[in-house]
Every structure is written in C-alpha cells, then in structure tokens.
Design a protein around this motif. Structure first.
Motif, PDB file in Angstrom:
ATOM      1  N   THR A 176      59.241  22.049  28.175  1.00  9.11           N
ATOM      2  CA  THR A 176      58.325  22.951  27.487  1.00  9.11           C
ATOM      3  C   THR A 176      59.041  24.145  26.879  1.00  9.11           C
ATOM      4  OG1 THR A 176      57.933  24.168  29.531  1.00  9.11           O
ATOM      5  CG2 THR A 176      56.463  22.343  29.076  1.00  9.11           C
ATOM      6  N   VAL A 177      58.279  24.932  26.133  1.00  9.05           N
ATOM      7  CA  VAL A 177      58.758  26.170  25.539  1.00  9.05           C
ATOM      8  C   VAL A 177      59.121  27.152  26.655  1.00  9.05           C
ATOM      9  CG1 VAL A 177      58.051  28.152  24.123  1.00  9.05           C
ATOM     10  CG2 VAL A 177      57.299  25.840  23.513  1.00  9.05           C
ATOM     11  N   ALA A 178      60.261  27.784  26.534  1.00  8.23           N
ATOM     12  CA  ALA A 178      60.673  28.794  27.514  1.00  8.23           C
ATOM     13  C   ALA A 178      59.901  30.089  27.264  1.00  8.23           C
ATOM     14  CB  ALA A 178      62.170  29.048  27.406  1.00  8.23           C
ATOM     15  N   PRO A 179      59.797  30.961  28.273  1.00  7.17           N
ATOM     16  CA  PRO A 179      59.194  32.277  28.047  1.00  7.17           C
ATOM     17  C   PRO A 179      59.972  33.058  26.994  1.00  7.17           C
ATOM     18  CG  PRO A 179      59.322  31.796  30.379  1.00  7.17           C
ATOM     19  CD  PRO A 179      60.114  30.731  29.673  1.00  7.17           C
ATOM     20  N   HIS A 180      59.342  34.086  26.434  1.00  7.13           N
ATOM     21  CA  HIS A 180      60.016  34.906  25.422  1.00  7.13           C
ATOM     22  C   HIS A 180      61.226  35.601  26.016  1.00  7.13           C
ATOM     23  CE1 HIS A 180      60.730  38.595  23.067  1.00  7.13           C
ATOM     24  NE2 HIS A 180      60.643  37.734  22.066  1.00  7.13           N
ATOM     25  N   GLY A 181      61.080  36.117  27.229  1.00  5.94           N
ATOM     26  CA  GLY A 181      62.171  36.792  27.934  1.00  5.94           C
ATOM     27  C   GLY A 181      62.085  36.459  29.405  1.00  5.94           C
ATOM     28  N   GLY A 182      63.219  36.303  30.054  1.00 11.55           N
ATOM     29  CA  GLY A 182      63.211  35.978  31.473  1.00 11.55           C
ATOM     30  C   GLY A 182      62.830  34.529  31.711  1.00 11.55           C
ATOM     31  N   GLY A 183      62.378  34.244  32.929  1.00 10.59           N
ATOM     32  CA  GLY A 183      62.065  32.878  33.307  1.00 10.59           C
ATOM     33  C   GLY A 183      60.598  32.589  33.485  1.00 10.59           C
ATOM     34  N   LYS A 184      59.725  33.614  33.368  1.00 10.94           N
ATOM     35  CA  LYS A 184      58.299  33.414  33.606  1.00 10.94           C
ATOM     36  C   LYS A 184      57.465  34.012  32.481  1.00 10.94           C
ATOM     37  CE  LYS A 184      58.746  33.544  38.637  1.00 10.94           C
ATOM     38  NZ  LYS A 184      58.296  34.223  39.869  1.00 10.94           N
ATOM     39  N   ALA A 185      56.266  33.481  32.333  1.00 12.60           N
ATOM     40  CA  ALA A 185      55.301  33.974  31.355  1.00 12.60           C
ATOM     41  C   ALA A 185      53.905  33.745  31.925  1.00 12.60           C
ATOM     42  CB  ALA A 185      55.458  33.236  30.027  1.00 12.60           C
ATOM     43  N   GLY A 186      52.899  34.208  31.219  1.00  6.26           N
ATOM     44  CA  GLY A 186      51.524  33.866  31.553  1.00  6.26           C
ATOM     45  C   GLY A 186      51.142  32.651  30.726  1.00  6.26           C
ATOM     46  N   MET A 187      50.265  31.805  31.258  1.00  4.32           N
ATOM     47  CA  MET A 187      49.845  30.622  30.513  1.00  4.32           C
ATOM     48  C   MET A 187      48.377  30.342  30.733  1.00  4.32           C
ATOM     49  SD  MET A 187      51.308  27.425  32.743  1.00  4.32           S
ATOM     50  CE  MET A 187      50.150  26.203  32.206  1.00  4.32           C
ATOM     51  N   CYS A 188      47.750  29.784  29.712  1.00 12.05           N
ATOM     52  CA  CYS A 188      46.362  29.343  29.789  1.00 12.05           C
ATOM     53  C   CYS A 188      46.296  27.958  29.181  1.00 12.05           C
ATOM     54  CB  CYS A 188      45.460  30.314  29.019  1.00 12.05           C
ATOM     55  SG  CYS A 188      43.709  29.893  29.124  1.00 12.05           S
ATOM     56  N   MET A 189      45.865  26.974  29.979  1.00 10.49           N
ATOM     57  CA  MET A 189      45.797  25.586  29.511  1.00 10.49           C
ATOM     58  C   MET A 189      44.432  25.276  28.914  1.00 10.49           C
ATOM     59  SD  MET A 189      47.935  23.395  32.272  1.00 10.49           S
ATOM     60  CE  MET A 189      48.114  22.038  31.120  1.00 10.49           C
ATOM     61  N   ASN A 190      44.416  24.286  28.042  1.00 15.97           N
ATOM     62  CA  ASN A 190      43.190  23.835  27.396  1.00 15.97           C
ATOM     63  C   ASN A 190      42.189  23.307  28.428  1.00 15.97           C
ATOM     64  OD1 ASN A 190      41.639  22.989  24.989  1.00 15.97           O
ATOM     65  ND2 ASN A 190      41.994  20.970  25.828  1.00 15.97           N
ATOM     66  N   VAL A 191      40.940  23.561  28.169  1.00 12.80           N
ATOM     67  CA  VAL A 191      39.857  23.045  29.001  1.00 12.80           C
ATOM     68  C   VAL A 191      39.375  21.723  28.399  1.00 12.80           C
ATOM     69  CG1 VAL A 191      38.054  24.310  27.760  1.00 12.80           C
ATOM     70  CG2 VAL A 191      37.678  23.649  30.114  1.00 12.80           C
ATOM     71  N   VAL A 192      38.938  20.782  29.236  1.00  6.51           N
ATOM     72  CA  VAL A 192      38.510  19.480  28.736  1.00  6.51           C
ATOM     73  C   VAL A 192      37.006  19.324  28.670  1.00  6.51           C
ATOM     74  CG1 VAL A 192      40.273  17.699  28.937  1.00  6.51           C
ATOM     75  CG2 VAL A 192      39.308  18.674  30.991  1.00  6.51           C
ATOM     76  N   THR A 193      36.248  20.374  28.801  1.00  7.56           N
ATOM     77  CA  THR A 193      34.808  20.285  28.658  1.00  7.56           C
ATOM     78  C   THR A 193      34.500  19.876  27.216  1.00  7.56           C
ATOM     79  OG1 THR A 193      34.596  22.066  30.256  1.00  7.56           O
ATOM     80  CG2 THR A 193      32.643  21.548  28.953  1.00  7.56           C
ATOM     81  N   ALA A 194      33.694  18.845  27.055  1.00 12.11           N
ATOM     82  CA  ALA A 194      33.422  18.295  25.719  1.00 12.11           C
ATOM     83  C   ALA A 194      32.903  19.365  24.767  1.00 12.11           C
ATOM     84  CB  ALA A 194      32.414  17.157  25.832  1.00 12.11           C
ATOM     85  N   ASP A 195      33.556  19.463  23.629  1.00 18.28           N
ATOM     86  CA  ASP A 195      33.150  20.369  22.549  1.00 18.28           C
ATOM     87  C   ASP A 195      32.985  21.814  22.985  1.00 18.28           C
ATOM     88  OD1 ASP A 195      33.074  18.260  20.677  1.00 18.28           O
ATOM     89  OD2 ASP A 195      31.088  17.677  21.412  1.00 18.28           O
ATOM     90  N   ALA A 196      33.691  22.226  24.008  1.00 14.31           N
ATOM     91  CA  ALA A 196      33.583  23.610  24.453  1.00 14.31           C
ATOM     92  C   ALA A 196      34.953  24.276  24.380  1.00 14.31           C
ATOM     93  CB  ALA A 196      33.059  23.677  25.881  1.00 14.31           C
ATOM     94  N   PRO A 197      35.022  25.472  23.839  1.00 12.15           N
ATOM     95  CA  PRO A 197      36.311  26.170  23.799  1.00 12.15           C
ATOM     96  C   PRO A 197      36.648  26.783  25.159  1.00 12.15           C
ATOM     97  CG  PRO A 197      34.602  27.545  22.861  1.00 12.15           C
ATOM     98  CD  PRO A 197      33.965  26.218  23.181  1.00 12.15           C
ATOM     99  N   ASN A 198      37.915  27.164  25.299  1.00 10.51           N
ATOM    100  CA  ASN A 198      38.303  27.950  26.463  1.00 10.51           C
ATOM    101  C   ASN A 198      37.506  29.247  26.448  1.00 10.51           C
ATOM    102  OD1 ASN A 198      40.634  26.106  26.227  1.00 10.51           O
ATOM    103  ND2 ASN A 198      41.478  27.370  27.842  1.00 10.51           N
ATOM    104  N   ASP A 199      37.216  29.741  27.612  1.00  4.89           N
ATOM    105  CA  ASP A 199      36.609  31.060  27.795  1.00  4.89           C
ATOM    106  C   ASP A 199      37.298  31.646  29.022  1.00  4.89           C
ATOM    107  OD1 ASP A 199      35.041  33.309  27.708  1.00  4.89           O
ATOM    108  OD2 ASP A 199      33.165  32.290  28.233  1.00  4.89           O
ATOM    109  N   ASP A 200      38.601  31.929  28.844  1.00  7.05           N
ATOM    110  CA  ASP A 200      39.465  32.345  29.953  1.00  7.05           C
ATOM    111  C   ASP A 200      39.988  33.749  29.704  1.00  7.05           C
ATOM    112  OD1 ASP A 200      39.283  29.872  31.383  1.00  7.05           O
ATOM    113  OD2 ASP A 200      40.591  28.978  29.882  1.00  7.05           O
TER     114      ASP A 200
END
Length: 182
Positions: free
Chosen positions: A68-92
C-alpha cells in the motif's frame, strides 16, 4: 515522549497499532455513523466489521500482505476504509477534543487516496461550537478529493477565532477504497 503529546499536532507516530480506532495518547475520537462493515477481509491485520478511522501502520500492513501507499511522513497515518452498505457513502468522523482557537486559525494536514481506480476519496473538515456529536458539526470549506499522491490541505477556521471548538475530518467517500490522512 508522552509528556510532549499535543492534541493540536497529531502525528500518529505515537499511536499504538491496535486497529481499534483508539488514538491514544491523543484525545481524538472516532464515530462510525454509517455503521457499515469495511470492504474486503483484512482480518489478518485486524480490520473487519464496522469501522471509522484507524491507526494505519505501514510496516504492519506490508507484513500482513498488503502492498500500500506509505504515510506522508514516518511509519503511521490515519485511515478510513470504504463502507460496503449498498448505495450508502461513508459517514465516518475523526474528532478533536475541545480546542481553544486563537487568531488566524487554520487546520492543515496531508491526505491521499489509496487508489483512485474507483474514484478519489472524499472528505470535509467540519467544526462544532457545541459538542462532539456528528449532528452538531458544520462543514467548513470545499470537499477534498485527494489523488494517490499525498496532497496538503489547509482550511481557514478564522471564522471561529477565539472560540472553543471541536474540529473533525468527515469522510464521505462513496464506494471508493481507503482515505489516508497524516
């Protein structure tokens, strides 16, 4: 050094890799308002079920078989994965503790889409002057749609100068993959 932790400068490097949405030693919180499970089975690196934002440890992800893509700096980043609810966007939501703003206030950071094959990830910066409940937030500025290379975002919060506020990153991607913030 935990004695130097500052909720105004989240680097993710101090966060323990536990895939629980726990950003300790920072006081930021997450809310999974869509309640949907993440796309794919990443249980090998601890990602499954309903999720909001997580600590993304690049070395742990690669060891678990994800290239995967590395963080911008350092070794860690925040991440939010896609939700699989049909036709519904993330709300995170990734929400700060209450912060006293000074003058000429801004929030800045780096963001990237893990892949744009299904479209660029989408998020807003939002502010609440009352509490940290998602319904209390107002989006500030334009929607951000970063590409696969990290892009800096900088949002003017000067309309809230001098106030006690909560600041949030609100992921609203719809059927994409992974938003990374750093």
């Amino acid at each position: 050094d935990p004695s130097n932790i500052n909720d105004l400068n989240v680097t993710f490097e101090e966060c323990i890799m536990n895939w629980s949405g726990d950003f300790q030693p920072y006081s930021w919180t997450t809310v999974d308002d869509d309640g949907g499970s993440v796309w794919g089975d990443y249980s090998g690196v601890g990602i499954s079920g309903a999720r909001a934002f997580d600590v993304y440890d690049h070395a742990e992800a690669v060891a678990g078989g994800l290239t995967t893509v590395a963080p911008h700096g350092g070794g860690k980043a925040g991440m939010c994965m896609n939700v699989v609810t049909a036709d519904a966007p993330n709300d995170d939501w990734f929400i700060s503790p209450q912060i006293q703003l000074g003058g000429s206030s801004t929030i800045e950071g780096w963001s990237a889409s893990l892949s744009t094959q299904w479209g660029a990830e989408e998020f807003y910066v939002a502010v609440s002057t009352t509490d940290n409940m998602p319904a209390s937030f107002t989006h500030v500025g334009a929607k951000h749609e970063p590409g696969e290379a990290y892009e800096q975002f900088n949002v003017d919060l000067s309309a809230y100068d001098g106030q006690l506020v909560y600041i949030a990153i609100h992921c609203v991607s719809n059927d994409h993959w992974v938003l990374l913030i750093d």
